[in-house]
Design a protein around this motif. Sequence first.
Motif, mmCIF file in Angstrom:
data_model
loop_
_atom_site.group_PDB
_atom_site.id
_atom_site.type_symbol
_atom_site.label_atom_id
_atom_site.label_comp_id
_atom_site.label_asym_id
_atom_site.label_seq_id
_atom_site.Cartn_x
_atom_site.Cartn_y
_atom_site.Cartn_z
ATOM 1 N N LYS A 274 0.834 -1.207 0.000
ATOM 2 C CA LYS A 274 0.000 0.000 0.000
ATOM 3 C C LYS A 274 0.868 1.257 0.000
ATOM 4 N N ASN A 276 3.883 1.611 -1.247
ATOM 5 C CA ASN A 276 4.463 1.805 -2.580
ATOM 6 C C ASN A 276 3.461 2.458 -3.524
ATOM 7 N N ASP A 277 2.197 1.998 -3.460
ATOM 8 C CA ASP A 277 1.147 2.592 -4.302
ATOM 9 C C ASP A 277 0.914 4.049 -3.928
ATOM 10 N N GLU A 280 3.612 6.389 -5.260
ATOM 11 C CA GLU A 280 3.385 6.701 -6.666
ATOM 12 C C GLU A 280 2.291 7.763 -6.825
#
Length: 663
Positions: A274, A276-277, A280
């Motif tokens: 989560k 990492n998302d 981004e």
Amino acid sequence: MIFKTLTLNNFRVFNGETTIELTPRKQGVFERPIILFGGLNGAGKTSILTAIRLALLGRRALGTVITKKDYQAYLNEQTNNAATKEDPNAEATIQLSFTHTHQGEHKLYKITRTWQAESEEKLTLTVNGVVDEALTNDQVQAFLHELVPPGIGDLFFFDGEKIAELAEDDTGTYLKEAVQKLLGIDIINRLNTDLDIYLKGLGAEAADKDTRKKIQAAEDEKRTITHDVEATRVKIDELGSILTDIKSKIANKEAEIQSQGGAWAETKEQEQAKINDLYELEKELTSKIRHELSGTLPMALAPNAMQGLIDRLSEDQKIKQAKAFGSELNQALPALQDKITANFDEQSSDIMATINSYFGQLTAEYGMASPELDISDSEFALIQAQFKEGQQSQRLLKELSTALEQVQDKLSSLSINIERAPDAADLKELYESLRALEKERDTVSKEYINELLKAKTLKTKELELAKRLEKFYAKLKNNHSADKAVHRVQQSQYVLDDFKTALTELRVTQLEELFVTAYRKLARKEDLKLSAKIDPQSFDVNLVDAQGALINRKSMSAGEKQIFAFAILEALGKLSGKVLPVVVDTPLGRLDSKHRDKLIKHYFPEASEQVILLSTDTEVDQDFYNAIEHQVSHAFEIEFNQATSCSTLREGYFWAELAKEAV
């Protein structure tokens, strides 16, 4: 019956010997029935109730189905931990003395239960100071069951959980069992069974040899199967106990894993994904914000100034348009005048004067003015477009900033969760032991289910044999129906059935009246017109309003259901005809202030000649204490010592020291 003293030795939270004076005291000629115990949660209030129930009811205090082994294990668990640490074979004792009139004689009885880890319980009865050594444990317990039948004991010695259980019992099961025991219907049923056995015996004696042989074979097989059913039931109880213990260990292990961050460890990889998302998304939102900042956004930062500029430019545009129009008009007027003169010779001067007057007014407003900011039409359009785009950009920037803030909050929260999570290696041993317990649970559960299926099969076979035997005996009974003994037994059974029906209807009517009296005394004013109807078959209690309509008990509040349960208990207690002390543990937890007030003022002072009330300081608080102080004989506060994990008693109730002159 009046309890005199309760002595606890190494029992639960009470280390060493503690003697509690329970005899109600008087103030002059006025009775004070309430003995009040106060204590915080975990201090030991329930220990008092448990000790009284255990002293009188023994194994039946734990329920109808409990093995001797489980009972001994339970007793060992009740031994004070501090005592067992000092001496693993420490002795625990409960001693209850009470007065009771038995067979016309008023006597002082003393019951003593003693047990140790490696030995069976010892039960003794002392009557007027003399120990009856001729009685065995079972005989003493049988005598106690005569004084306080187990089903009756639940009506007088109970806690908040029992109240909740009775309040939520929509099936009437609890009430049915209690009424049957009160009415002695179980004895009538047992007598009917014994008469059936007698009839079977008469028939068997007169049967031919072959029939007797078949009956004997079926009886032997049924006896064997009955024995197997009982053995299977014991095995099921043992497995159930083991299964409960394993589930408890699993719960403890899961709690231990949770306390060490296991919950965070389980979701660590998901949380990392989560994050990492979200990184981004944060990057994308930041890029969009920068794009907006580098565009027309500054145009919207001074909205008043920009709107003033546009208004000024709009006026300049009107001036320029008016001047351009005036110039073109002046160039066109000579040709127009020639045209009008040619077509309207006599009226041409008037027409031209009208035209000059009309267009003169149109151009006069801006004719003398000059534009302050002389810019082209395309430049003005560009400024307007940029201002509008800036406003849109400002709204979009606000949305992007809010989204970025939410993303950053989530990132912060997830980062904290990941920091909380220990390494998987740290929890490996705990998870391995948890998996082992779960595997053991599955194995035992499978065995438990198999035993249940086995018991079902055996019970089915037992019932088939019982039906077969019933046919044999019915045939024999018909063959000997003229026998006087058979006739008399059958007539007795008919009379017993009629008696049971009549007795049930009579007692149900009495119970309805007692319940309504109790309920109206405890309920709020708006409920006083209610009555009750008890089904003589299911024994379910239905409340009926003034119009005769049934009230759905499921729609009642938790507090109303508890008042309902208290009324049932009081009614059953009075119907039993037993005069016993009432012991109630933490009964007020789910009641509102109005219902509490009713109980405090109208139930406890009138429930019995002796009422032992176990309460926290939030149940019987200072206001409620003041309301019943004149009914309180004496009080004790149970004080728990965190260092020793043991409790002691002092006379008094939290903030109140009772008057010492009450005797």
